[in-house]
Scaffold this motif. Structure first.
Motif, PDB file in Angstrom:
ATOM      1  N   ALA A  52     -10.276 -20.541 -23.940  1.00 40.58           N
ATOM      2  CA  ALA A  52     -11.533 -21.267 -24.126  1.00 40.58           C
ATOM      3  C   ALA A  52     -11.882 -22.047 -22.870  1.00 40.58           C
ATOM      4  O   ALA A  52     -13.038 -22.071 -22.418  1.00 40.58           O
ATOM      5  CB  ALA A  52     -11.435 -22.202 -25.335  1.00 40.58           C
ATOM      6  N   VAL A  53     -10.870 -22.690 -22.282  1.00 44.45           N
ATOM      7  CA  VAL A  53     -11.062 -23.426 -21.023  1.00 44.45           C
ATOM      8  C   VAL A  53     -11.384 -22.462 -19.890  1.00 44.45           C
ATOM      9  O   VAL A  53     -12.314 -22.681 -19.098  1.00 44.45           O
ATOM     10  CB  VAL A  53      -9.806 -24.254 -20.700  1.00 44.45           C
ATOM     11  CG1 VAL A  53      -9.895 -24.870 -19.308  1.00 44.45           C
ATOM     12  CG2 VAL A  53      -9.594 -25.336 -21.750  1.00 44.45           C
ATOM     13  N   ASN A  55     -12.645 -19.433 -20.007  1.00 43.57           N
ATOM     14  CA  ASN A  55     -13.955 -18.792 -20.156  1.00 43.57           C
ATOM     15  C   ASN A  55     -15.080 -19.719 -19.705  1.00 43.57           C
ATOM     16  O   ASN A  55     -16.082 -19.252 -19.149  1.00 43.57           O
ATOM     17  CB  ASN A  55     -14.176 -18.372 -21.611  1.00 43.57           C
ATOM     18  CG  ASN A  55     -13.273 -17.219 -22.025  1.00 43.57           C
ATOM     19  OD1 ASN A  55     -12.787 -16.457 -21.199  1.00 43.57           O
ATOM     20  ND2 ASN A  55     -13.034 -17.114 -23.322  1.00 43.57           N
ATOM     21  N   ARG A  56     -14.923 -21.005 -19.945  1.00 44.30           N
ATOM     22  CA  ARG A  56     -15.959 -21.945 -19.488  1.00 44.30           C
ATOM     23  C   ARG A  56     -16.005 -22.024 -17.967  1.00 44.30           C
ATOM     24  O   ARG A  56     -17.082 -22.167 -17.382  1.00 44.30           O
ATOM     25  CB  ARG A  56     -15.718 -23.318 -20.104  1.00 44.30           C
ATOM     26  CG  ARG A  56     -16.014 -23.352 -21.600  1.00 44.30           C
ATOM     27  CD  ARG A  56     -15.597 -24.650 -22.251  1.00 44.30           C
ATOM     28  NE  ARG A  56     -15.652 -24.523 -23.712  1.00 44.30           N
ATOM     29  CZ  ARG A  56     -14.762 -25.036 -24.541  1.00 44.30           C
ATOM     30  NH1 ARG A  56     -13.744 -25.756 -24.065  1.00 44.30           N
ATOM     31  NH2 ARG A  56     -14.891 -24.874 -25.840  1.00 44.30           N
ATOM     32  N   GLU A  57     -14.847 -21.925 -17.336  1.00 43.66           N
ATOM     33  CA  GLU A  57     -14.862 -21.888 -15.874  1.00 43.66           C
ATOM     34  C   GLU A  57     -15.567 -20.630 -15.370  1.00 43.66           C
ATOM     35  O   GLU A  57     -16.367 -20.677 -14.434  1.00 43.66           O
ATOM     36  CB  GLU A  57     -13.444 -21.955 -15.304  1.00 43.66           C
ATOM     37  CG  GLU A  57     -13.448 -21.967 -13.777  1.00 43.66           C
ATOM     38  CD  GLU A  57     -12.056 -21.947 -13.155  1.00 43.66           C
ATOM     39  OE1 GLU A  57     -11.980 -22.052 -11.914  1.00 43.66           O
ATOM     40  OE2 GLU A  57     -11.060 -21.809 -13.903  1.00 43.66           O
ATOM     41  N   ALA A  59     -17.852 -19.041 -16.930  1.00 47.71           N
ATOM     42  CA  ALA A  59     -19.276 -19.240 -17.215  1.00 47.71           C
ATOM     43  C   ALA A  59     -19.952 -20.019 -16.094  1.00 47.71           C
ATOM     44  O   ALA A  59     -21.091 -19.716 -15.705  1.00 47.71           O
ATOM     45  CB  ALA A  59     -19.461 -19.957 -18.547  1.00 47.71           C
ATOM     46  N   ARG A  60     -19.268 -21.029 -15.566  1.00 51.83           N
ATOM     47  CA  ARG A  60     -19.844 -21.802 -14.459  1.00 51.83           C
ATOM     48  C   ARG A  60     -20.009 -20.932 -13.216  1.00 51.83           C
ATOM     49  O   ARG A  60     -20.990 -21.055 -12.480  1.00 51.83           O
ATOM     50  CB  ARG A  60     -18.970 -23.012 -14.158  1.00 51.83           C
ATOM     51  CG  ARG A  60     -19.010 -24.084 -15.249  1.00 51.83           C
ATOM     52  CD  ARG A  60     -18.360 -25.379 -14.798  1.00 51.83           C
ATOM     53  NE  ARG A  60     -16.922 -25.262 -14.632  1.00 51.83           N
ATOM     54  CZ  ARG A  60     -16.040 -25.477 -15.599  1.00 51.83           C
ATOM     55  NH1 ARG A  60     -16.444 -25.797 -16.826  1.00 51.83           N
ATOM     56  NH2 ARG A  60     -14.740 -25.372 -15.364  1.00 51.83           N
ATOM     57  N   ALA A  72     -15.689 -12.516 -22.161  1.00 50.29           N
ATOM     58  CA  ALA A  72     -14.842 -13.566 -22.706  1.00 50.29           C
ATOM     59  C   ALA A  72     -13.422 -13.047 -22.876  1.00 50.29           C
ATOM     60  O   ALA A  72     -13.194 -12.071 -23.594  1.00 50.29           O
ATOM     61  CB  ALA A  72     -15.386 -14.046 -24.041  1.00 50.29           C
ATOM     62  N   GLU A  89     -19.519 -18.841 -28.619  1.00 46.21           N
ATOM     63  CA  GLU A  89     -19.918 -19.734 -27.534  1.00 46.21           C
ATOM     64  C   GLU A  89     -20.197 -18.935 -26.258  1.00 46.21           C
ATOM     65  O   GLU A  89     -21.199 -19.164 -25.569  1.00 46.21           O
ATOM     66  CB  GLU A  89     -18.828 -20.766 -27.258  1.00 46.21           C
ATOM     67  CG  GLU A  89     -19.122 -21.660 -26.052  1.00 46.21           C
ATOM     68  CD  GLU A  89     -17.987 -22.604 -25.725  1.00 46.21           C
ATOM     69  OE1 GLU A  89     -17.815 -22.935 -24.529  1.00 46.21           O
ATOM     70  OE2 GLU A  89     -17.262 -23.020 -26.643  1.00 46.21           O
ATOM     71  N   ALA A  90     -19.310 -17.992 -25.956  1.00 48.97           N
ATOM     72  CA  ALA A  90     -19.465 -17.215 -24.731  1.00 48.97           C
ATOM     73  C   ALA A  90     -20.762 -16.410 -24.724  1.00 48.97           C
ATOM     74  O   ALA A  90     -21.456 -16.330 -23.702  1.00 48.97           O
ATOM     75  CB  ALA A  90     -18.265 -16.287 -24.551  1.00 48.97           C
ATOM     76  N   HIS A  94     -23.330 -19.009 -23.098  1.00 48.99           N
ATOM     77  CA  HIS A  94     -23.137 -18.638 -21.703  1.00 48.99           C
ATOM     78  C   HIS A  94     -23.708 -17.267 -21.344  1.00 48.99           C
ATOM     79  O   HIS A  94     -23.706 -16.898 -20.168  1.00 48.99           O
ATOM     80  CB  HIS A  94     -21.648 -18.668 -21.354  1.00 48.99           C
ATOM     81  CG  HIS A  94     -20.994 -19.986 -21.637  1.00 48.99           C
ATOM     82  ND1 HIS A  94     -21.480 -21.176 -21.142  1.00 48.99           N
ATOM     83  CD2 HIS A  94     -19.895 -20.302 -22.381  1.00 48.99           C
ATOM     84  CE1 HIS A  94     -20.713 -22.174 -21.549  1.00 48.99           C
ATOM     85  NE2 HIS A  94     -19.755 -21.674 -22.313  1.00 48.99           N
TER      86      HIS A  94
END
Length: 272
Positions: A52-53, A55-57, A59-60, A72, A89-90, A94
């Motif tokens: 989860a962490v 994937n957010r990176e 996404a940025r 993802a 969420e992905a 994103h």
């Protein structure tokens, strides 16, 4: 002709056991991809203890450049019970358009496959030579497009790659990517038996040179329309199916898994 690399890692891992779970910097990759004429690139995380962490990176990173597409990464065991939320969420927040999973983390589960089906996401799954379960995945989930990189084995397991070619030929929803395949004649056979619509160009960047991996596709000498499919058309077709509104309820599942072992996931065969 739009050239799309369907297989590239980006971001930071937290395992520190090797490049695969430490860092996937893109600077050299992007320079090499530009020289090679690659137009777009699918990005997903390196190995991480919390996808989860990670994937957010990713996404940025994807948000910084319109050339990037995001997949993802999920852990079939450790993420049990939250795969729908992570992928939701992905996709919805994103704009991701696929799922990545790896046999090093664990075998695919119904939970992962059900989420891929609900969102109509291609599922890129590195089987690490563990070929036989693909028969079950492909049969149980004919609506999921499975993309198996390396013809089934980055470790150059000729037997596994040979066995995979049979599944590629028989199952309409089983695809492969060209990344890291050393035995060129097997790539030739993959296109011959599976058809050009089943093969996707991938580099496994940033650790493999995208120009070198792309040269292998050009060396196949395919007719223009077939080469266009392999180089980008197939990936763009698969991601065009994505459903942006996701499931209203999570897929039920429970259980826990172990963190990735401190071993090289490419040269070590999948655990039994």
């Amino acid at each position: 002709m739009t050239i799309v690399d369907c297989h590239c890692h980006a971001g930071t891992g937290d395992g520190l056991t090797g490049p695969w779970d430490t860092s996937a910097p893109l600077r050299s990759y992007l320079r090499r991809a530009d020289v090679a004429g690659i137009d777009r690139t699918v990005l997903f995380a390196p190995f991480h203890s919390d996808y989860a962490v990670a994937n957010r990176e990713v996404a940025r990173i994807v948000a910084t450049d319109p050339r990037f597409l995001g997949f993802a990464f999920v852990h079939p065991e450790r993420d049990r019970g939250r795969v729908a939320a992570m992928v939701g969420e992905a996709v919805s927040v994103h704009g991701f358009c696929g799922i990545k999973a790896h046999r090093h983390d664990g075998r695919l589960t119904r939970e992962v496959c059900e989420v891929a089906l609900r969102y109509r996401l291609p599922l890129l799954y590195d089987v690490m030579g563990d070929i036989a379960p693909l028969e079950l995945y492909a049969t149980e989930y004919p609506g999921v497009a499975f993309v198996v990189p390396h013809l089934g084995s980055f470790a150059d397991d000729w037997r596994a790659q040979r066995a995979f070619l049979d599944l590629l030929a028989r199952h309409p929803n089983v695809h492969t990517d060209t990344s890291g395949v050393r035995r060129f004649d097997l790539l030739v056979e993959a296109v011959r038996r599976g058809g050009a619509r089943k093969v996707l160009f991938g580099s496994d960047g940033p650790w493999l040179h995208p120009g070198v991996e792309l040269a292998k596709v050009h060396a196949l000498g395919l007719p223009d329309h077939q080469e266009q499919l392999v180089l980008g058309g197939n990936l763009l077709r698969l991601v065009s199916r994505v459903r942006r509104s996701g499931p209203r309820r999570p897929v039920p599942d429970d259980g826990t898994g172990e963190l990735p072992a401190a071993t090289d996931p490419w040269t070590t065969q999948a655990p039994a």
